[in-house]
Design an enzyme around this catalytic site. Structure first.
Site, short mmCIF file in Angstrom:
data_model
loop_
_atom_site.label_atom_id
_atom_site.label_comp_id
_atom_site.label_asym_id
_atom_site.label_seq_id
_atom_site.Cartn_x
_atom_site.Cartn_y
_atom_site.Cartn_z
N GLU A 127 1.23 4.37 7.33
CA GLU A 127 0.24 3.85 6.40
C GLU A 127 -0.31 4.98 5.52
OE1 GLU A 127 0.36 0.85 6.28
OE2 GLU A 127 -0.14 -0.24 8.10
N HIS B 285 3.30 1.93 2.22
CA HIS B 285 3.79 2.38 3.54
C HIS B 285 5.31 2.27 3.64
CE1 HIS B 285 3.28 -1.79 5.77
NE2 HIS B 285 4.41 -1.73 5.14
N ASN C 244 0.82 -1.21 0.00
CA ASN C 244 0.00 0.00 0.00
C ASN C 244 0.86 1.27 0.00
OD1 ASN C 244 1.10 -0.01 2.52
ND2 ASN C 244 -0.83 -0.21 3.65
P1 PGA Z 1 8.18 -7.19 3.24
O1 PGA Z 1 7.51 -5.97 3.98
O2 PGA Z 1 9.63 -6.88 3.15
O3 PGA Z 1 7.92 -8.38 4.10
O4 PGA Z 1 7.54 -7.26 1.88
C1 PGA Z 1 7.93 -4.69 3.66
C2 PGA Z 1 7.13 -3.65 4.39
O5 PGA Z 1 5.94 -3.88 4.67
O6 PGA Z 1 7.68 -2.58 4.67
#
Ligand code: PGA
Length: 260
Positions: free
Chosen positions: A160, A155, A153
């Site tokens: 967020e 973030h 998304n």
């Molecule tokens: P991920 O998460 O490395 O497990 O894809 C990244 C994040 O949400 O910042």
């Protein structure tokens, strides 16, 4: 409330690599170089660290450099981006546990020089706790280096969509997509915490150097928005476009959606 930034000077420095390993080595070697440079100056290296699947290869290479090439973490002071709330540090889903497993227990970093938002107390004390976390980072002159992943998304940390660009360390509500993505780790959606503590977008933006690492096809759509879309609080990572010290590091799969 959605806010956009209009700017004529965006930076968008991209580093594109064939695969995840090459991208991870690039990031690890930049961190190692900074640690060595600071060591020569007898100064601490203040690192902002990230969790998730993305940085695992970076930490693996840093561990290798420690074991085989004498890289010492004695002068490293680290601050993690975020932690679930509530969670116990020993819970396997906690980022405290993650950092121990994937980096800290394998290198000579001093435990008292590592910081991860601890949340094993009531919500009442959290505002002060967050202020202290923020103050500690700033009292060291801010982060010398900030490692970031990105959520689907957009973030960064647990900032967020909708996070203010002026935000600092604080308690946040997790987005539904973030909780959905964490479901596998926690076993079921109802076990995923609804809140977290995260450093803010402003905290991140004060780092002297920022690398956002994105790996794999599942990040390609959001990387297109983060790099080529408008700078908007709806995609917090897009704010990095406006920072001259920020760079994007992608493997070929994550870069697949980029149009010029
Ligand atoms: P991920 O998460 O490395 O497990 O894809 C990244 C994040 O949400 O910042």
């Amino acid at each position: 409330m959605k806010k956009n930034i209009q700017t004529t000077s965006t930076h968008k420095k991209l580093n594109l690599f064939q695969d995840a390993e090459a991208a991870s080595l690039f990031v690890a070697h930049q961190i190692a170089e900074l640690i060595r440079e600071k060591e020569k100056q007898a100064k601490p290296a203040v690192l902002g660290l990230a969790t998730g699947n993305t940085p695992k290869g970076v930490y693996q290479e840093l561990i290798r450099l420690h074991r085989n090439e004498g890289l010492s973490f004695k002068n490293v002071i680290s601050f993690n981006l975020d932690e679930y709330y509530p969670i116990l540090p020993d819970d396997q889903q906690s980022y405290t546990y993650f950092m121990r497993q994937y980096l800290f227990k394998h290198v000579d970093i001093k435990p008292e020089q590592t910081h991860i938002p601890h949340t094993d107390f009531s919500e009442e004390g959290i505002a002060q706790y967050c202020q202290d976390y923020e103050d500690k980072i700033q009292s060291l002159g801010g982060m010398d280096f900030q490692l970031l992943g990105i959520g689907r998304n957009g973030h960064i940390g647990f900032n967020e969509p909708g996070s203010d660009f002026e935000s600092k360390t604080r308690l946040v509500n997790l987005d539904s997509l973030t909780r959905e993505d964490a479901k596998a780790a926690f076993g079921s959606l109802d076990k995923v915490p609804e809140k977290a503590i995260s450093v803010g977008v402003q905290t991140i933006s004060k780092a002297k150097k920022i690398l956002l690492l994105a790996l794999g096809e599942r990040k390609s759509e959001i990387m297109q928005q983060a790099i080529n879309g408008e700078i908007t609080t709806e995609v917090p990572a897009s704010f990095l476009q406006s920072l001259s010290q920020a760079e994007f590091v992608l493997d070929a799969s994550a870069a697949r959606g980029l149009s010029s």
